[in-house]
Design a protein around this motif. Structure first.
Motif, short mmCIF file in Angstrom:
data_model
loop_
_atom_site.label_atom_id
_atom_site.label_comp_id
_atom_site.label_asym_id
_atom_site.label_seq_id
_atom_site.Cartn_x
_atom_site.Cartn_y
_atom_site.Cartn_z
N GLY A 89 0.80 -1.22 0.00
CA GLY A 89 0.00 0.00 0.00
C GLY A 89 0.83 1.26 0.00
N ALA A 90 1.91 1.28 0.78
CA ALA A 90 2.74 2.48 0.86
C ALA A 90 3.40 2.78 -0.48
N ARG A 91 3.92 1.74 -1.13
CA ARG A 91 4.57 1.93 -2.43
C ARG A 91 3.55 2.34 -3.48
N GLU A 94 2.77 5.95 -3.05
CA GLU A 94 3.90 6.76 -3.52
C GLU A 94 3.89 6.86 -5.05
N ILE A 95 3.59 5.76 -5.71
CA ILE A 95 3.56 5.74 -7.18
C ILE A 95 2.44 6.65 -7.69
N HIS A 96 1.27 6.59 -7.06
CA HIS A 96 0.16 7.42 -7.51
C HIS A 96 0.50 8.92 -7.37
N VAL A 97 1.17 9.29 -6.28
CA VAL A 97 1.57 10.69 -6.09
C VAL A 97 2.52 11.12 -7.21
N MET A 98 3.55 10.33 -7.47
CA MET A 98 4.54 10.69 -8.48
C MET A 98 3.93 10.68 -9.88
#
Length: 398
Positions: A89-91, A94-98
């Protein structure tokens, strides 16, 4: 069957002994479309290394090009299982933000610094731009907390740009797609799904209830009051608050004020809140692009017409036609000539009025054929012609 399918995908990923390539594939399972620049951002690698990984990815049959040949995509079947099994979930967050930041940067980068908004607005009709918009929206709808509100603000900006560009005049499929994509992207288990849905409903209500084209002047008071309420909700329910230092917030607030002023002046042209709202819009948008000020000045000229201030309407219209000719926006110039003609007609100056209508029709025609005629330019040209024909056609027999 599910276990067998998962095993099949695992075999696909294990077909390479390159750990970096597997990591890249697992990361990209959180995206729908990607290119080398996005991959470089997700992995934090240099261009040469990223290009090598991209070349290796192209060897897999489940990695293909999208319809515009601008991005690559992983088969949805492979992507779904890879994401579930190998991206925590954390990764994923992070991917969605970037990725959201990346696609939004692409959208904004398409505006040439030497172009006015009028010229850059045509990008909204381009299929390549719309693919980028959908991918940005896909990731933006999966953000949380403060980033979620930032995403809503960016969505509001893009929607209002499209709505102001032509969606307020005739239905614009681009605006429709934003609404559909947003509502379908808000998952039921999202921590802010109720807030998102309420805000999305306000966005949809503005699109559905706004009296399009010159029908605004024929709308009932109830219709105008309704759309005014939804315009205010669009800002309030978005949770945008007072963000005067945020460029997107200023832009959104400025466009909302332009629409609010339009609605207010048809509710009561004598209402001085109209002038104040136009002043507010000018202050918010003037620094960004003088082009917006040209359209606000057209509203001011049209407002003088509604107030039966004929000479002031004519003065503002003539000044605007000269001052904003530099934008090469024939639609705007046509509107200034139309205001001038309407004021002359009201004063009984039939000959000069018909000359003004002819100029409005001519500029409307140039706007229509400047690119490929579309629903918007066709409707606008028809409106310019109708205004003249309504005055010159003989009265119908009883």
């Amino acid at each position: 069957l599910a276990e067998k399918l998962e095993e099949l995908v695992e075999r696909i990923f294990r077909a390479t002994d390159n750990a970096e390539l597997r990591h890249a594939l697992y990361s990209l399972c959180a995206t729908r479309y990607f290119d080398a620049a996005l991959l470089m951002r997700l992995l934090g690698t240099d261009k040469s290394h990223t290009d090598t990984l991209m070349d290796e990815m192209r060897q897999f049959s489940f990695v293909t090009e999208n319809g515009t040949h601008e991005f690559l995509t992983i088969s949805p079947f492979v992507r779904r299982i890879g994401l579930a099994e190998h991206t925590d979930g954390a990764r994923r967050a992070e991917i969605h933000v970037m990725a959201a930041e990346y696609f939004y940067d692409l959208i904004c980068a398409e505006v040439d610094e030497d172009q006015s908004w009028a010229q850059s607005g045509y990008r909204l009709e381009d299929r390549r731009f719309q693919v980028r918009e959908r991918e940005w929206l896909f990731h933006a709808s999966r953000l949380t907390g403060r980033q979620r509100r930032t995403g809503r603000l960016e969505i509001a900006r893009l929607f209002l740009d499209g709505f102001w560009w032509w969606g307020c005049y005739v239905p614009f499929p681009f605006c429709e797609e934003i609404l559909v994509d947003w509502m379908s992207a808000v998952s039921d288990d999202s921590q802010e799904s109720a807030e998102d849905r309420e805000w999305g409903q306000a966005l949809r209500a503005v699109y559905d209830t706004f009296p399009r084209g010159n029908r605004l002047e024929r709308a009932s008071r109830a219709e105008l009051v309704t759309v005014r309420r939804y315009l205010r909700q669009l800002w309030d329910r978005g949770g945008f608050g007072n963000q005067e230092d945020n460029a997107d917030a200023r832009h959104v607030r400025g466009i909302v004020d332009i629409f609010l002023a339009d609605v207010l002046r048809y509710l009561n042209p004598a209402d001085r809140r109209v002038d104040q709202t136009l002043d507010d819009a000018t202050e918010l948008l003037a620094e960004e692009d003088e082009y917006f000020v040209g359209w606000i000045d057209f509203q001011r000229a049209d407002l003088r017409l509604q107030r039966a201030e004929w000479e002031q309407a004519r003065s503002r219209a003539r000044q605007g036609a000269q001052q904003y000719a530099k934008f090469d926006d024939h639609e705007l110039i046509a509107n200034f000539h139309r205001v001038d003609a309407d004021a002359l007609w009201a004063q009984g100056e039939t000959g000069p009025a018909l000359d003004g209508y002819a100029r409005a029709i001519l500029h409307g025609y140039v706007a229509q054929v400047a690119g490929s005629p579309d629903a918007y330019t066709n409707a606008f040209q028809q409106e310019m012609a109708d205004r003249c024909l309504e005055r010159t056609a003989p009265p119908s027999a009883p």
